[in-house]
Design an enzyme around this catalytic site. Structure first.
Site, PDB file in Angstrom:
ATOM      1  N   THR A 215      -0.774   6.097  -5.408  1.00 53.38           N
ATOM      2  CA  THR A 215      -0.734   4.916  -4.544  1.00 53.38           C
ATOM      3  C   THR A 215      -1.677   3.822  -5.035  1.00 53.38           C
ATOM      4  OG1 THR A 215      -2.398   5.941  -3.096  1.00 53.38           O
ATOM      5  CG2 THR A 215      -0.072   6.241  -2.495  1.00 53.38           C
ATOM      6  N   THR A 218      -1.299  -0.262  -4.087  1.00 54.20           N
ATOM      7  CA  THR A 218      -0.308  -0.535  -3.036  1.00 54.20           C
ATOM      8  C   THR A 218      -0.655  -1.777  -2.217  1.00 54.20           C
ATOM      9  OG1 THR A 218      -1.449   1.086  -1.637  1.00 54.20           O
ATOM     10  CG2 THR A 218       0.508   1.833  -2.796  1.00 54.20           C
ATOM     11  N   GLY A 219      -1.945  -1.975  -1.928  1.00 50.77           N
ATOM     12  CA  GLY A 219      -2.328  -3.151  -1.148  1.00 50.77           C
ATOM     13  C   GLY A 219      -2.061  -4.445  -1.894  1.00 50.77           C
ATOM     14  N   CYS A 220      -2.389  -4.463  -3.179  1.00 54.72           N
ATOM     15  CA  CYS A 220      -2.118  -5.637  -4.006  1.00 54.72           C
ATOM     16  C   CYS A 220      -0.616  -5.907  -4.070  1.00 54.72           C
ATOM     17  CB  CYS A 220      -2.652  -5.426  -5.418  1.00 54.72           C
ATOM     18  SG  CYS A 220      -4.407  -5.030  -5.520  1.00 54.72           S
TER      19      CYS A 220
END
Length: 273
Positions: A215, A218-220
């Site tokens: 993961t 994932t935020g980016c």
């Protein structure tokens, strides 16, 4: 293949990321540009920090001098103004103030701010003492703010342990200046649901947890996918929903690379049968 005749131009929608780099390719600028390409957009970048990291750890961070950041932003906006701008890691007070000054000057549309505070392994990418400066200087520029629960806890100053607290936090972050907030619920043990507050209404966006350790970024990827959808003309809620679908696919088809948290697969839609 030999081309003959006059070159034919092809218009692509331009989009910008202002963030740190990830030399291992899974997060930061690299993840943003891959996401933009996956959405058939012309990606541009302003690098604010060079991060030596991989799937296991962050080794070091070197912040780019603010005058070089100024000049990168000027180079973009005087020539190819973006239809959306994603802002990620800002690791010093100088960088926060520099980016805020430029946002005020150039007034870009469709700003998505991902308050990147921690790497996947917990390394502090934004020193916590900068939290107040970030709140006071940056939140008012966010058309969409995309914190995860630990980031929202630092921004709000209280623990977030359930969906009701997520709703409260999303509203509080809007009261601090953000125009809308997507509070990501992936850090909860009992649910992967997100809360989206558009400034008027709360939307609970249900999500299924995908069992994988891969993961990284994932935020980016999510924030740059939201910016991509805004650049393509979608409204905020639809932009968030489509971005969640995209990231779910990127996680489902994630790449088993590296010895730690492997990267997501930004081009999973090209995967053969």
């Amino acid at each position: 293949m030999k081309m003959q005749g006059k070159a034919q131009g092809s218009d692509m929608i331009p989009i910008l990321t202002i963030a740190g780099s990830d030399c291992s390719g899974g997060a930061g600028i690299q993840a943003d540009l891959k996401t933009f390409s996956a959405h058939h957009l012309f990606g541009m970048s302003v690098i604010v920090s060079v991060v030596a990291e991989n799937t296991q750890r962050v080794i070091s961070v070197h912040n780019v001098p603010s005058n070089i950041v100024d000049e990168q932003i000027l180079a973009v906006f005087e020539d190819i103004p973006p239809e959306a701008t994603k802002i990620g890691m800002l690791g010093s007070s100088e960088l926060i103030l520099c980016v805020a000054k430029n946002l005020a000057a150039f007034k870009p549309k469709n700003i998505v701010i991902d308050p990147v505070m921690f790497a996947k392994n917990g390394f502090a990418l934004m020193p916590l003492e900068l939290c107040e400066l970030f709140k006071n200087s940056m939140l008012s520029f966010a058309d969409v703010l995309t914190p995860n629960i630990p980031e929202a806890e630092f921004l709000c100053g209280y623990k977030i342990e359930n969906e009701d607290m997520m709703i409260r936090a999303a509203k509080d972050l809007c009261s601090l200046g953000a125009k809308s907030v997507l509070l990501k619920g992936g850090h909860r043990s009992d649910s992967a649901d997100d809360v989206f507050f558009d400034g008027d209404s709360i939307h609970i966006l249900r999500g299924n947890r995908i069992e994988t350790k891969n993961t990284h970024g994932t935020g980016c990827t999510l924030s740059s996918a939201i910016a991509s959808n805004l650049a393509l003309g979608l409204n905020k809620l639809d932009s968030v929903k489509k971005a969640k679908e995209y990231v779910s696919g990127a996680i489902f088809y994630s790449l088993n690379l590296g010895k730690g948290f492997g990267p997501t697969n930004h081009f999973y839609m090209l995967k053969g049968d």
